[in-house]
Design an enzyme around this catalytic site. Structure first.
Site, PDB file in Angstrom:
ATOM      1  CB  ILE A  55      33.863  32.526  48.966  1.00 24.47           C
ATOM      2  CG1 ILE A  55      33.465  34.007  49.142  1.00 24.47           C
ATOM      3  CG2 ILE A  55      33.789  31.750  50.347  1.00 24.47           C
ATOM      4  CD1 ILE A  55      32.160  34.406  49.344  1.00 24.47           C
ATOM      5  CG  ASP A  56      35.919  30.660  43.665  1.00 28.28           C
ATOM      6  OD1 ASP A  56      37.003  30.686  44.270  1.00 28.28           O
ATOM      7  OD2 ASP A  56      35.317  29.838  43.101  1.00 28.28           O
ATOM      8  CE  LYS A  57      36.118  40.574  40.705  1.00 33.86           C
ATOM      9  NZ  LYS A  57      37.248  41.119  40.093  1.00 33.86           N
ATOM     10  NE  ARG A 176      32.894  28.919  39.836  1.00 31.98           N
ATOM     11  CZ  ARG A 176      33.733  30.242  39.555  1.00 31.98           C
ATOM     12  NH1 ARG A 176      34.764  30.441  40.629  1.00 31.98           N
ATOM     13  NH2 ARG A 176      33.721  30.745  38.318  1.00 31.98           N
TER      14      ARG A 176
END
Length: 246
Positions: A55-57, A176
């Protein structure tokens, strides 16, 4: 932060083959060369882990790791075959989203490795709460990736909208980009707000997958107060944050 401290405070589930952590926002899963890289931090603490997904930072929440290569292969196959059920909580700074929606917008990678919709913004159409683009509007000469996101509206407040979001495909930055391109960018998302001052309003709430012992397992990470405050929300009383099913 030491690995033992993070592990003790962030473990959601563990057995002989798996470790599931509640990743803090601002930490990477792997691939960075500093002390907020979970795989590196684990290695420095004497533990070898293989992430089954990323998952994204900027995203907090559930991350699944394997403790051995056999388990890692089984888990990654499940993600590749899309048998893993994923629910995210998302907070937008907007209102006006329907009770349920579906985003069917192909993705591509543009300049500076930036993920975008593989069509002009003005080509996006909405019919019966499904966002899509005509086939003849898809960009030529670039690699495109069919991508589907569904969502349910959980709550609205003066500060925004809380959604339960299900990425049926697992593309990089999918949630996003999909939400931003239909006009409902996440709160605090640096992809679309270079001057964001808060954390990003995206939290990996739950994963459902087949454990190595054959059980169908669901692991959930409740969001913290910082996440809720992004839109002026609080955890609903007597029910989980995400009551809707994919």
């Amino acid at each position: 932060m030491e690995w033992a401290q993070l592990r003790a405070g962030r473990t959601l589930y563990e057995d002989d083959a798996l470790l599931v952590l509640d990743k803090p926002a601002g930490w990477s899963v792997m691939g960075e060369r500093h002390d907020t890289d979970l795989v590196r931090l684990a290695a420095d603490g004497g533990e070898k882990l293989w992430p089954a997904h990323r998952i994204d930072k900027v995203t907090s929440g559930v991350v699944l790791f394997a403790k051995d290569l056999v388990s890692h292969g089984d888990l990654t196959r499940q993600f590749n075959q899309r048998t893993v059920e994923k629910t995210y909580l998302a907070i937008t700074a907007t209102s006006g989203l329907p009770a349920r929606g579906r985003i069917e917008l192909p993705l591509s990678v543009g300049r500076k490795n930036r993920v975008r919709i593989a069509a002009p913004r003005e080509a996006i159409e909405r019919h019966d709460d499904v966002w899509s683009v005509p086939d003849d509007a898809v960009l030529d000469g670039v690699s495109t990736y069919p991508s589907t996101t569904t969502f349910e509206r959980l709550e609205e407040s003066p500060g925004g909208t809380l959604l339960a979001v299900h990425p049926l495909t697992g593309r990089r930055h999918q949630i996003r980009v999909h939400l931003a391109w239909i006009g409902h960018a996440l709160v605090g998302d640096p992809l679309f707000d270079k001057h964001a001052t808060s954390r990003t309003g995206l939290h990996a709430y739950s994963l459902t997958f087949d454990a190595p012992d054959g059980r169908r397992l669901t692991v959930t990470a409740e969001p913290d107060e910082e996440f809720a405050a992004l839109g002026g929300f609080s955890a609903p009383s007597g029910r989980p944050w995400s009551a809707a099913e994919p």
